[in-house]
Design a protein around this motif. Structure first.
Motif: not given
Length: 414
Positions: A43-44, A47, A244-245, A249, A322-323
């Motif tokens: 994710e980071n 992002g 960034e998370t 999303n 996750t999403y």
């Protein structure tokens, strides 16, 4: 163009179906490419990449400082084929100079992120190379559009997108994150295979109305810049106000709604030269609007109903567990983009075609201010959902504004 049958016949006679399919392929390739990165990157990293790509998105419409947009408008109006070639040459050489300035400005924007994100300048360099390549794609495609070669335009689009996806897969597989950067940097230059002498042969030609041309190009570029900023400001605000998370999303939730607009854009883009030629024909323009709605009202209704029942399944299937909790955000954004096809996309493309690009500029400026104000108020309380509400509200308001101004233009026509 009195009936829906005539509307569709004109679309096919103009090779609009080739343009439509090329846009469809472009969206599929872009979607698959985004899925690949979402799946492979944490994710980071995703992002941070999204932030730089959002900055790039702001600069892309301003490529050549509007030379490509001016070529599309005034090349379409001209009935002299030789003059079309001369206009193309004029904007080709002037645009390259402006593109170099644009790349320097883009790299300069990286200073705002040095202290917050490590090694972000490297990403900016690869994206700057992509920005330079986009100039050639834009000009070459515009040339084939004004000369009535929609099939060639579609072929270029397909090669750039399919070839780009193949490069993306191969480079990312072997070189991971930097492989992805290499692929997106190289891809636009595939269009150079269609760079012919006709596009830049008359280097010394200067149009008599070059001031009017650059005025139109400047307004179009500014409008595009501001419009794309609208679709980057959301990411940038989330990057500054949250993390960034949150960016990841939101990027996942907006990916599908923002891409469905290609259905409307493909029709409008294929017909832009024809719409430009008929900019004083009230009967033609009114009929076009009516028939456009006959096609897209059922499409928009069907899209909304489908996602209303299957939003969570779609999120899990494409993006993983996750999403999956972003279903509400997806539906909020879908309302804005769905209705936007009938208002913002339609009338926002008709106004430049009839020469009223300055209206788009001021509405775009107002939209940017609305998004900034509403999102700044909602994000601290509602997070990414607040950003979704702000974006949808902005799309609805701007779409209604475009519609009002176009109808006022139609009313003045005799």
């Amino acid at each position: 163009m009195k009936s829906l049958k005539d509307f569709l016949r004109s679309f096919f006679n103009n090779s609009g179906h080739y343009v439509f399919l090329s846009f469809l392929i472009a969206k599929i390739c872009g979607f698959i490419g985004s899925l690949l990165i979402i799946r492979l990157l944490p994710e980071n990293e995703f992002g941070v990449l999204s932030i730089v790509l959002s900055v790039l998105t702001i600069f892309l419409p301003f490529t050549g400082f509007g030379s490509g947009q001016s070529l599309m408008r005034f090349g379409s109006i001209s009935s002299d084929e030789n003059e079309k070639l001369k206009i193309s040459s004029y904007f080709f050489f002037k645009g390259i100079l402006f593109e170099i300035i644009l790349i320097i400005l883009f790299l300069g924007a990286s200073i705002f992120y040095f202290n917050k994100y490590e090694d972000i300048f490297i990403i900016f360099i690869f994206c700057a190379i992509r920005l330079g390549g986009y100039y050639f794609v834009n000009h070459i495609q515009a040339f084939y559009r004004i000369t009535g070669k929609n099939q060639t335009f579609a072929r270029i689009n397909n090669v750039v997108n399919i070839g780009g996806l193949i490069l993306l897969f191969i480079c990312t597989y072997f070189f991971k994150f930097y492989g992805y950067l290499i692929a997106i940097a190289i891809t636009p230059y595939l269009a150079l295979f269609w760079l012919k002498k006709d596009i830049y042969l008359s280097r010394k030609f200067i149009p008599k109305n070059y001031k009017e041309m650059w005025r139109y190009g400047a307004f179009t570029a500014a409008t595009s810049l501001i419009s794309e900023t609208l679709f980057s400001l959301d990411i940038l605000l989330l990057g500054f106000l949250m993390n960034e998370t949150a960016v990841a999303n939101y990027r996942v939730a907006i990916l599908i709604p923002s891409n469905i607009t290609f259905l409307a854009v493909s029709f409008l883009q294929s017909d832009f030269p024809i719409l430009s030629k008929n900019y004083r024909n009230k009967k033609f323009l009114s009929s076009y609007v009516v028939n456009f709605h006959k096609i897209f009202l059922p499409i928009c209704a069907g899209i909304f109903i489908f996602f209303f029942f299957f939003d969570e399944y779609i999120l899990q299937f494409f993006f993983g567990k996750t999403y999956v909790e972003n279903g509400t955000l997806l539906m909020i954004l879908l309302i804005g983009f769905n209705v936007g096809m009938l208002t913002r996309n339609l009338y926002g493309n008709l106004l430049p075609a009839v020469g009223k690009i300055e209206i788009n500029t001021w509405i775009s400026v107002a939209s940017l201010l609305i998004l900034y104000g509403v999102s700044s108020f909602l994000i601290p309380t509602y997070g990414v959902v607040g950003m979704g509400i702000a974006m949808t509200s902005t799309l609805l308001i701007s779409g209604f504004s475009y519609m009002v101004f176009f109808l006022l233009y139609l009313r003045k026509l005799s």
